[in-house]
Design an enzyme around this catalytic site. Sequence first.
Site, PDB file in Angstrom:
ATOM      1  N   LYS A  51     -26.351 -56.336 -22.808  1.00 61.28           N
ATOM      2  CA  LYS A  51     -26.827 -57.483 -23.516  1.00 61.28           C
ATOM      3  C   LYS A  51     -28.253 -58.042 -23.085  1.00 61.28           C
ATOM      4  CE  LYS A  51     -22.318 -59.696 -23.772  1.00 61.28           C
ATOM      5  NZ  LYS A  51     -21.172 -60.291 -23.022  1.00 61.28           N
ATOM      6  N   GLN A  65     -19.795 -64.742 -19.030  1.00 62.08           N
ATOM      7  CA  GLN A  65     -18.917 -63.426 -19.227  1.00 62.08           C
ATOM      8  C   GLN A  65     -17.415 -63.671 -18.925  1.00 62.08           C
ATOM      9  OE1 GLN A  65     -20.166 -60.762 -20.668  1.00 62.08           O
ATOM     10  NE2 GLN A  65     -18.202 -59.562 -20.202  1.00 62.08           N
ATOM     11  N   ASP A  81     -21.030 -67.830 -28.051  1.00 63.19           N
ATOM     12  CA  ASP A  81     -19.766 -66.958 -28.197  1.00 63.19           C
ATOM     13  C   ASP A  81     -19.122 -67.681 -29.160  1.00 63.19           C
ATOM     14  OD1 ASP A  81     -19.620 -64.878 -26.611  1.00 63.19           O
ATOM     15  OD2 ASP A  81     -19.285 -65.825 -24.915  1.00 63.19           O
TER      16      ASP A  81
HETATM   17  N1  GUN Z   1     -16.211 -60.295 -22.299  1.00 61.74           N
HETATM   18  C1  GUN Z   1     -16.039 -59.319 -23.041  1.00 61.74           C
HETATM   19  N2  GUN Z   1     -16.789 -59.554 -24.309  1.00 61.74           N
HETATM   20  C2  GUN Z   1     -17.269 -61.023 -24.084  1.00 61.74           C
HETATM   21  C3  GUN Z   1     -17.771 -61.668 -25.010  1.00 61.74           C
HETATM   22  O1  GUN Z   1     -17.964 -61.224 -26.345  1.00 61.74           O
HETATM   23  N3  GUN Z   1     -18.188 -62.766 -24.425  1.00 61.74           N
HETATM   24  C4  GUN Z   1     -18.015 -63.446 -23.171  1.00 61.74           C
HETATM   25  N4  GUN Z   1     -18.357 -64.390 -22.969  1.00 61.74           N
HETATM   26  N5  GUN Z   1     -17.274 -62.485 -22.609  1.00 61.74           N
HETATM   27  C5  GUN Z   1     -16.922 -61.238 -22.890  1.00 61.74           C
END
Ligand code: GUN
Length: 297
Positions: free
Chosen positions: A54, A98, A121
Site C-alpha cells: 500500500k 489494517q 476503507d
Molecule cells: N486487511 C486486509 N484487507 C484490508 C483492507 O482492505 N482494509 C483494512 N483496513 N484491513 C485489511
Amino acid sequence: MAATRIDGKAFAASLRERVGASAAEFAKAAGRKPGLAVVLVGDDPASQVYVGSKGKATLAANMNSYEHRLPDDTSAADLLAVVEQLNADDAVDGILVQLPLPEHLDEQSIIAAISPDKDVDGFHVINAGRLSVGQAGFVPCTPLGCMMLLTDRLGDLSGLEAVVIGRSNIVGKPMAQLLVDANATVTIAHSRTRDLAAVVKRADIVVAAVGRPEMIGKDWLKDGATVIDVGINRLPPEPGKEKGKLVGDVAYDEAAEVAGAITPVPGGVGPMTIAVLLRNTLVAAYRNAGLTVPEAL
Ligand code: GUN
C-alpha cells in the site's frame, strides 16, 4: 465458448495511472499532495506485506504515505491516541487501520474513532449508513472495485439478476447495495441458503465472497454469466512444495467453459482493492480541501 478473462490487474494499473495523474492536478490546485496514513498493529506477516505494498502504491500515485507501525501489545488507549492525532492532521486525507487487529483490541470501537470523512476503507457505520441511504461517503474498496469491473464489462446492469454469495460487512452487504443502486435484482446468499446451486443458476451476475476454495463449479452457473470471484484461498501444498496454490471460490477452469466472463485468482479482484483505496483517498483529499471531485473518479 470459453469465457472472457476479466483482467483486474490491467484494469487496476490503468485506474492507478488515472488516480496518479489526478493527484498531480490536485497538488497544483491545493498546494499539497493527498496523504494516506496506514496504521499496523503487531507483526502479522500477511499484514506486513499488504501495508508495504500500500505504501509503495501510494507514493507511485503522487501521494504522501504515512506509516505507523505499533507493537503487538499496544493498548486501545494508545491506538486511539494515534487515530485522534491522524484525524486532526490536515496533511492526512485518508486513514486505514489494517485489520485484523490483535485480539485484545476491539475492531468496531477503533473503526468508530476514525473520522468518517477520512475513512477511506468505508468501514465506519456512518459510511455504511451513507451507502444505504444514497449519500456521498466512502464505499469499501473491494466491492467498489468489483462494481467497476462489472460496469466496464456489462455497461448498464438494469434488470439483471445478481447473486452475491457472502454477507460480510466488508464485501457482501455493500456489494449487494451497490448492485441494487445500479438497478440489478439482487439476492444475498449465505451458508444457510437452501439449494445454493439453484439460486446461483438464476444469476446473470455472480459475486462469490465466501472463502471456500473452488466451491462454485460449472453446474451452478447460467450460460454466459459474468462471474466475479472475491475469494483468495490457499490450498494445502502439493508434495515437495513449500506453499499451496492460490485459488478463488470458483473453480476457474471449469466455470470458464460456461461463464461469459470471469475474474481469475490471482489477477482479478485482488489488485483492484489497492487501486480503489488510492481512488478513495484522492476523493477524500478533494472533499477535505473543499474542491470539486473530478467526475472521472
Ligand atoms: N486487511 C486486509 N484487507 C484490508 C483492507 O482492505 N482494509 C483494512 N483496513 N484491513 C485489511
